[in-house]
Design a protein around this motif. Structure first.
Motif, short mmCIF file in Angstrom:
data_model
loop_
_atom_site.label_atom_id
_atom_site.label_comp_id
_atom_site.label_asym_id
_atom_site.label_seq_id
_atom_site.Cartn_x
_atom_site.Cartn_y
_atom_site.Cartn_z
N TYR A 114 0.84 -1.37 -0.04
CA TYR A 114 -0.12 0.02 0.00
C TYR A 114 0.84 1.23 -0.03
CZ TYR A 114 -3.78 3.05 1.89
OH TYR A 114 -4.63 4.12 1.76
N ASN B 282 -2.14 -5.90 1.41
CA ASN B 282 -2.59 -5.11 0.24
C ASN B 282 -1.29 -4.56 -0.61
OD1 ASN B 282 -3.61 -3.01 -1.45
ND2 ASN B 282 -4.03 -1.49 0.28
N PRO B 283 -1.19 -4.67 -1.67
CA PRO B 283 -2.08 -5.49 -2.64
C PRO B 283 -2.34 -6.92 -3.06
CG PRO B 283 -0.35 -4.56 -4.29
CD PRO B 283 -0.09 -4.50 -2.42
N LEU C 124 -9.21 -7.02 -3.00
CA LEU C 124 -8.33 -6.39 -3.81
C LEU C 124 -7.80 -7.44 -4.81
CD1 LEU C 124 -6.95 -3.66 -1.84
CD2 LEU C 124 -8.71 -3.24 -3.75
N TRP D 134 -4.75 -8.91 -7.51
CA TRP D 134 -3.41 -8.26 -8.22
C TRP D 134 -3.18 -9.13 -9.43
CZ3 TRP D 134 -0.45 -4.68 -7.37
CH2 TRP D 134 0.92 -4.64 -7.45
N ARG E 131 -3.59 -3.30 -9.99
CA ARG E 131 -4.67 -3.75 -8.77
C ARG E 131 -6.12 -3.52 -9.11
NH1 ARG E 131 -4.90 -0.80 -3.04
NH2 ARG E 131 -6.42 0.74 -4.26
#
Length: 405
Positions: free
Chosen positions: A133, A183-184, A341, A343, A383
């Motif tokens: 992130y 994240n991600p 999310l 990837w 993403r």
């Protein structure tokens, strides 16, 4: 009337996540910020990490009820707010939090900044683990701490921590900013991985600041473990009491990030004092009456909504991965274990990062978050936000398919 089986589990309340909600002209960053960010205002926005779903009814009702009072003055944090945090993490994550450990903060990113300012001196090392992130990078650089990179390793499509390198870097670091779930890339770290991380942090007396904002968004077959629960193991009990800080919030879980309220769980009294002193220097106030009632209502009464959401998000993930495998094989999606999310590995398209961005925006009309903003190791990736009606995801994927044909 026939007796119910003792194993009977009533069905979850039904919530319509397929219902399209027009978010334009609401000052939504995700929708009304498209022209500024992408150079065109008509793309399908699958970038900013909020969801296009109505918040739980309990949240709407709590805000509406509070709005009926005509005075919106300075507001205290009620004890029931703290209790909602304690109860949620005890019930959902089997983590016992004490009331005194909880600091109310204006968001997880401000919390990370506060920890770096309060607990490390300028030029002391802070480790992050890209692709990660992107505010993790600016948290370190903006506070003039020294950025140390411990990139995740991608092995057979699965991301893992490079523990050998982490051990070396920890010798010259003060803080590790840890993202869990990640994240991600969507990793939900296993217990043994977390124990190994804790042992390295213990060996070097690292302060471990854990961002658990996605802790509740976990896909079937996986379990998120709060680092604080390892305090039950004698090996880690003292370290966790002294050196673990955990950032949590209902914002991602219940789609209320605009409310700007989070919690920082700090067992050590001296570290709590230093963080509070830092916030007082900045004179940051987040005693928003609507944020307070939304936060409490979500944690107190939002579990049924969340259970339904998790089923829907898992369906979205499976839909996207199958669509890509069958119809756009040059783009692959990791099997995310947590977060909403996905990837996307776009390297087989043989485009550089500028070309990828141009392709998706100007040819496909789809707005992803470019992988490169999560660190150099994110080059060639995108993403994708799964938090949208499935029809929206289908429309975006079909647009990409058409352009590649």
């Amino acid at each position: 009337m026939p007796q119910q089986s003792p194993l009977f589990i009533p069905p979850p309340m039904t919530f319509d996540f397929d219902f399209p909600i027009d978010r334009t002209n609401t000052d939504s960053e995700k929708f009304d910020g498209r022209q500024r960010y992408f150079g065109r205002g008509d793309i399908i926005p699958l970038w900013v990490a909020d969801m296009d779903f109505a918040v739980p009814p309990c949240v709407s009702e709590a805000i509406y009820k509070r709005a009926q009072h005509p005075v919106l003055g300075y507001t205290l944090y009620p004890e029931s707010l703290y209790q909602s945090v304690i109860d949620w993490f005890q019930t959902r994550h089997q983590w016992r939090i004490e009331r005194d450990w909880i600091l109310m903060m204006p968001g997880v990113v401000p919390s990370l900044h506060a920890c770096c300012l309060a607990l490390a001196n300028e030029q002391e090392g802070v480790i992050i683990q890209p692709p990660v992130y992107f505010p993790f990078f600016s948290t370190v650089t903006n506070t003039k701490r020294r950025l140390l990179l411990n990139p995740l390793q991608q092995i057979d499509g699965n991301y893992q921590i490079d523990f050998a390198e982490l051990d070396q870097q920890a010798a010259e670091a003060k803080i590790l900013l840890f993202c869990t779930p990640h994240n991600p890339v969507g990793r939900v770290w296993k217990s043994e991985e977390l124990r190994q991380l804790l042992r390295i942090a213990m060996r070097h007396d690292l302060i471990l600041v854990s961002d658990d904002i996605h802790a509740d968004i976990i896909f079937p077959g996986h379990k998120h473990t709060m680092l604080g629960t390892f305090a039950s193991e004698p090996e880690f009990a003292d370290f966790i009491q002294r050196n673990l800080i955990t950032a949590v919030a209902p914002s991602k879980t219940f789609n209320i990030p605009g409310m700007g309220l989070s919690s920082l769980i700090v067992p050590d009294a001296q570290k709590r004092k230093k963080i509070l002193q830092t916030m007082e220097l900045l004179h940051v106030s987040n005693h928003n009456p609507f944020s307070i009632v939304a936060f409490e209502a979500a944690y107190r009464d939002g579990a049924d909504w969340l259970d339904a959401l998790l089923q829907y998000l898992d369906g979205n993930k499976q839909f996207v991965r199958q669509f890509l495998a069958e119809r756009i094989p040059k783009i692959s999606a990791n099997d995310a274990e947590g977060t909403y999310l996905l990837w996307l590995d776009c390297r087989q398209l043989q485009m550089d990062d500028h070309q990828l961005r141009d392709f998706f925006i100007h040819r496909c009309g789809v707005g992803f978050s470019a992988g490169i903003i999560f660190g150099k190791v994110g080059s060639g990736f995108m993403r994708m936000n799964l938090g949208a009606p499935r029809k929206t995801l289908q429309t975006a994927l079909e647009a990409i398919e058409r352009e590649l044909k």
